[in-house]
Design an enzyme around this catalytic site. Sequence first.
Site, PDB file in Angstrom:
ATOM      1  N   GLY A  76      45.240  39.519  38.096  1.00  0.00           N
ATOM      2  CA  GLY A  76      46.492  39.334  38.829  1.00  0.00           C
ATOM      3  C   GLY A  76      47.477  38.467  38.089  1.00  0.00           C
ATOM      4  O   GLY A  76      47.251  37.274  37.886  1.00  0.00           O
ATOM      5  N   ASP A  77      48.582  39.103  37.645  1.00  0.00           N
ATOM      6  CA  ASP A  77      49.715  38.381  37.075  1.00  0.00           C
ATOM      7  C   ASP A  77      49.428  37.643  35.760  1.00  0.00           C
ATOM      8  O   ASP A  77      50.122  36.673  35.451  1.00  0.00           O
ATOM      9  CB  ASP A  77      50.283  37.369  38.086  1.00  0.00           C
ATOM     10  CG  ASP A  77      50.822  38.031  39.338  1.00  0.00           C
ATOM     11  OD1 ASP A  77      50.982  39.273  39.330  1.00  0.00           O
ATOM     12  OD2 ASP A  77      51.080  37.315  40.322  1.00  0.00           O
ATOM     13  N   GLY A  88      46.722  44.090  33.718  1.00  0.00           N
ATOM     14  CA  GLY A  88      47.248  45.387  34.123  1.00  0.00           C
ATOM     15  C   GLY A  88      48.671  45.593  33.659  1.00  0.00           C
ATOM     16  O   GLY A  88      48.931  45.968  32.512  1.00  0.00           O
ATOM     17  N   ARG A  89      49.624  45.286  34.538  1.00  0.00           N
ATOM     18  CA  ARG A  89      51.020  45.661  34.291  1.00  0.00           C
ATOM     19  C   ARG A  89      51.600  45.089  33.011  1.00  0.00           C
ATOM     20  O   ARG A  89      52.466  45.718  32.390  1.00  0.00           O
ATOM     21  CB  ARG A  89      51.868  45.252  35.506  1.00  0.00           C
ATOM     22  CG  ARG A  89      51.586  46.120  36.722  1.00  0.00           C
ATOM     23  CD  ARG A  89      52.106  45.500  37.992  1.00  0.00           C
ATOM     24  NE  ARG A  89      51.416  44.247  38.297  1.00  0.00           N
ATOM     25  CZ  ARG A  89      51.740  43.427  39.282  1.00  0.00           C
ATOM     26  NH1 ARG A  89      52.776  43.717  40.031  1.00  0.00           N
ATOM     27  NH2 ARG A  89      51.051  42.328  39.485  1.00  0.00           N
ATOM     28  N   GLN A 146      36.090  54.498  36.931  1.00  0.00           N
ATOM     29  CA  GLN A 146      36.216  53.975  38.304  1.00  0.00           C
ATOM     30  C   GLN A 146      36.337  55.119  39.315  1.00  0.00           C
ATOM     31  O   GLN A 146      37.077  56.076  39.069  1.00  0.00           O
ATOM     32  CB  GLN A 146      37.445  53.078  38.416  1.00  0.00           C
ATOM     33  CG  GLN A 146      37.494  52.331  39.738  1.00  0.00           C
ATOM     34  CD  GLN A 146      38.819  51.634  39.969  1.00  0.00           C
ATOM     35  OE1 GLN A 146      39.862  52.276  40.041  1.00  0.00           O
ATOM     36  NE2 GLN A 146      38.785  50.325  40.095  1.00  0.00           N
ATOM     37  N   CYS A 171      42.475  49.498  46.094  1.00  0.00           N
ATOM     38  CA  CYS A 171      43.760  50.203  46.069  1.00  0.00           C
ATOM     39  C   CYS A 171      44.465  50.077  47.426  1.00  0.00           C
ATOM     40  O   CYS A 171      43.924  50.459  48.462  1.00  0.00           O
ATOM     41  CB  CYS A 171      43.555  51.674  45.720  1.00  0.00           C
ATOM     42  SG  CYS A 171      45.118  52.550  45.725  1.00  0.00           S
ATOM     43  N   PRO A 216      42.125  49.144  35.322  1.00  0.00           N
ATOM     44  CA  PRO A 216      42.302  50.568  35.651  1.00  0.00           C
ATOM     45  C   PRO A 216      43.676  50.772  36.283  1.00  0.00           C
ATOM     46  O   PRO A 216      44.049  50.007  37.173  1.00  0.00           O
ATOM     47  CB  PRO A 216      41.190  50.830  36.690  1.00  0.00           C
ATOM     48  CG  PRO A 216      40.841  49.494  37.255  1.00  0.00           C
ATOM     49  CD  PRO A 216      41.157  48.474  36.194  1.00  0.00           C
ATOM     50  N   MET A 217      44.422  51.774  35.800  1.00  0.00           N
ATOM     51  CA  MET A 217      45.742  52.031  36.403  1.00  0.00           C
ATOM     52  C   MET A 217      46.030  53.526  36.420  1.00  0.00           C
ATOM     53  O   MET A 217      46.034  54.181  35.371  1.00  0.00           O
ATOM     54  CB  MET A 217      46.842  51.275  35.643  1.00  0.00           C
ATOM     55  CG  MET A 217      46.829  49.778  35.924  1.00  0.00           C
ATOM     56  SD  MET A 217      48.175  48.911  35.107  1.00  0.00           S
ATOM     57  CE  MET A 217      47.588  48.892  33.415  1.00  0.00           C
ATOM     58  N   LYS A 260      35.601  46.465  42.139  1.00  0.00           N
ATOM     59  CA  LYS A 260      36.897  45.798  42.023  1.00  0.00           C
ATOM     60  C   LYS A 260      37.534  45.783  43.405  1.00  0.00           C
ATOM     61  O   LYS A 260      37.650  46.825  44.053  1.00  0.00           O
ATOM     62  CB  LYS A 260      37.790  46.538  41.028  1.00  0.00           C
ATOM     63  CG  LYS A 260      39.188  45.958  40.877  1.00  0.00           C
ATOM     64  CD  LYS A 260      39.875  46.564  39.653  1.00  0.00           C
ATOM     65  CE  LYS A 260      41.281  46.048  39.442  1.00  0.00           C
ATOM     66  NZ  LYS A 260      42.273  46.683  40.312  1.00  0.00           N
TER      67      LYS A 260
HETATM   68  C1  LIG Z   1      50.713  51.810  38.308  1.00  0.00           C
HETATM   69  C2  LIG Z   1      49.457  51.115  38.776  1.00  0.00           C
HETATM   70  C3  LIG Z   1      48.317  51.865  38.988  1.00  0.00           C
HETATM   71  C4  LIG Z   1      47.142  51.244  39.407  1.00  0.00           C
HETATM   72  N1  LIG Z   1      46.008  51.998  39.553  1.00  0.00           N
HETATM   73  C5  LIG Z   1      44.825  51.375  39.844  1.00  0.00           C
HETATM   74  C6  LIG Z   1      43.590  52.105  39.862  1.00  0.00           C
HETATM   75  O1  LIG Z   1      43.551  53.317  39.618  1.00  0.00           O
HETATM   76  N2  LIG Z   1      42.467  51.404  40.142  1.00  0.00           N
HETATM   77  C7  LIG Z   1      42.473  50.056  40.398  1.00  0.00           C
HETATM   78  O2  LIG Z   1      41.418  49.467  40.644  1.00  0.00           O
HETATM   79  N3  LIG Z   1      43.609  49.360  40.388  1.00  0.00           N
HETATM   80  C8  LIG Z   1      44.770  49.973  40.088  1.00  0.00           C
HETATM   81  N4  LIG Z   1      45.908  49.228  39.992  1.00  0.00           N
HETATM   82  C9  LIG Z   1      45.830  47.758  40.155  1.00  0.00           C
HETATM   83  C10 LIG Z   1      45.598  47.071  38.800  1.00  0.00           C
HETATM   84  O3  LIG Z   1      44.355  47.447  38.252  1.00  0.00           O
HETATM   85  C11 LIG Z   1      45.625  45.546  38.955  1.00  0.00           C
HETATM   86  O4  LIG Z   1      44.616  45.157  39.854  1.00  0.00           O
HETATM   87  C12 LIG Z   1      46.973  45.028  39.476  1.00  0.00           C
HETATM   88  O5  LIG Z   1      48.053  45.656  38.817  1.00  0.00           O
HETATM   89  C13 LIG Z   1      47.091  43.495  39.289  1.00  0.00           C
HETATM   90  O6  LIG Z   1      46.957  43.137  37.950  1.00  0.00           O
HETATM   91  P1  LIG Z   1      48.255  42.815  37.027  1.00  0.00           P
HETATM   92  O7  LIG Z   1      49.023  41.740  37.733  1.00  0.00           O
HETATM   93  O8  LIG Z   1      47.676  42.349  35.722  1.00  0.00           O
HETATM   94  O9  LIG Z   1      49.041  44.075  36.925  1.00  0.00           O
HETATM   95  C14 LIG Z   1      47.101  49.830  39.624  1.00  0.00           C
HETATM   96  C15 LIG Z   1      48.273  49.097  39.426  1.00  0.00           C
HETATM   97  C16 LIG Z   1      49.440  49.709  39.002  1.00  0.00           C
HETATM   98  C17 LIG Z   1      50.668  48.862  38.784  1.00  0.00           C
END
Ligand SMILES: Cc1cc2nc3c(=O)[nH]c(=O)nc-3n(C[C@H](O)[C@H](O)[C@H](O)COP(=O)(O)O)c2cc1C
EC number: 1.3.1.-
Length: 326
Positions: free
Chosen positions: A204-205, A227-228, A71, A101, A17-18, A140
């Site tokens: 994560g990552d 995510g990213r 979420q 968050c 979720p982002m 989460k």
């Molecule tokens: C721009 C952005 C928005 C995010 N929004 C949410 C969100 O709405 N809900 C959530 O649980 N996590 C949110 N996250 C966290 C991501 O879901 C994830 O846990 C975090 O980026 C680590 O994973 P990654 O390293 O694969 O990016 C957000 C992260 C980013 C970068």
Amino acid sequence: MKIGHIDLGERPIFLAPMEDVTDPAFRLMCKKFGANMVYTEFVSADALIRSVSKTEQKLNISDEERPVAIQIYGKDTETMVEAARIVEEARPDILDINFGCPVKRVAGKGAGAGMLQNIPKMLEITHAVVDAVKIPVTVKTRLGWDANNKIIVDLAEQLQDCGIAALTIHGRTRAQMYTGEADWTLIGEVKKNPRMHIPIIGNGDVTTPQRAKECFELYGVDAIMIGRASFGRPWIFKEVRHYLETGEELPPLSAEWKLSVLRQEVVDSVNLLDERRGILHVRRHLAASPLFKGIPNFRDTRIAMLRAETKEELFQIFDTISPLLS
Ligand SMILES: Cc1cc2nc3c(=O)[nH]c(=O)nc-3n(C[C@H](O)[C@H](O)[C@H](O)COP(=O)(O)O)c2cc1C
């Protein structure tokens, strides 16, 4: 792997979720490329119960993207219960609660990762939401509030006792925000705990197919959430899926093909929202796409992409980029 009765297949990969990123068009795209489950961005429980229309729109999901999780976040039990009932009417497959968050406007008010400083409240909310809806409820969260309070191993058991159907762990503390490296060792410990029986989703990552495979193998998680690394690169799910299934890298995807994917994302985004909002959403993805990395003197083009207001404008920019892609 199953969450409740939902079969998510072998070694599933989820789209995280982002906020402002996982809109309907992007979710659909990731789904098409092999994401086994997708999540909406977080939805404010407070705004939902006040029927804020911009917030209600975040509940729009389509059958093509199933299984999909919606979420929610909030800090008050009654509000979260009421919001959970509203979400259930939107018919997602899963309701996910955000206790991760880290941003000040959320965690500073006690919601999201702020709840890591008030575990009794976190458990009360989780219990109450599980009781309030029939669909599976998942959580989460992060490892803990800070380096001295990495409580996830105990917390996971407590959340499981509340009746959740799966737990996603982002391998950072709240204090870390998004800095440093995600630490998967504690995620692995939660998974190894013989008292845990619900699926554990590691996050994560994860940025490469190789790392995804390694995370399954080293830490034993039931699913991985990306995510990213998916920004402007929804095909990462295709690359990861192929590698997990064959042990080999997917033959390189051509730059032209990738550009056609981004074009399609623009079209979907505009069709699913409207031209103004669709473009607003999609241009951030485009600007972040690794497809454009390394193109000399790209700065002005990137700015033009971020300023474009119509589909036509964006497509004209793509036409100028196309010959530059090798
Ligand atoms: C721009 C952005 C928005 C995010 N929004 C949410 C969100 O709405 N809900 C959530 O649980 N996590 C949110 N996250 C966290 C991501 O879901 C994830 O846990 C975090 O980026 C680590 O994973 P990654 O390293 O694969 O990016 C957000 C992260 C980013 C970068």
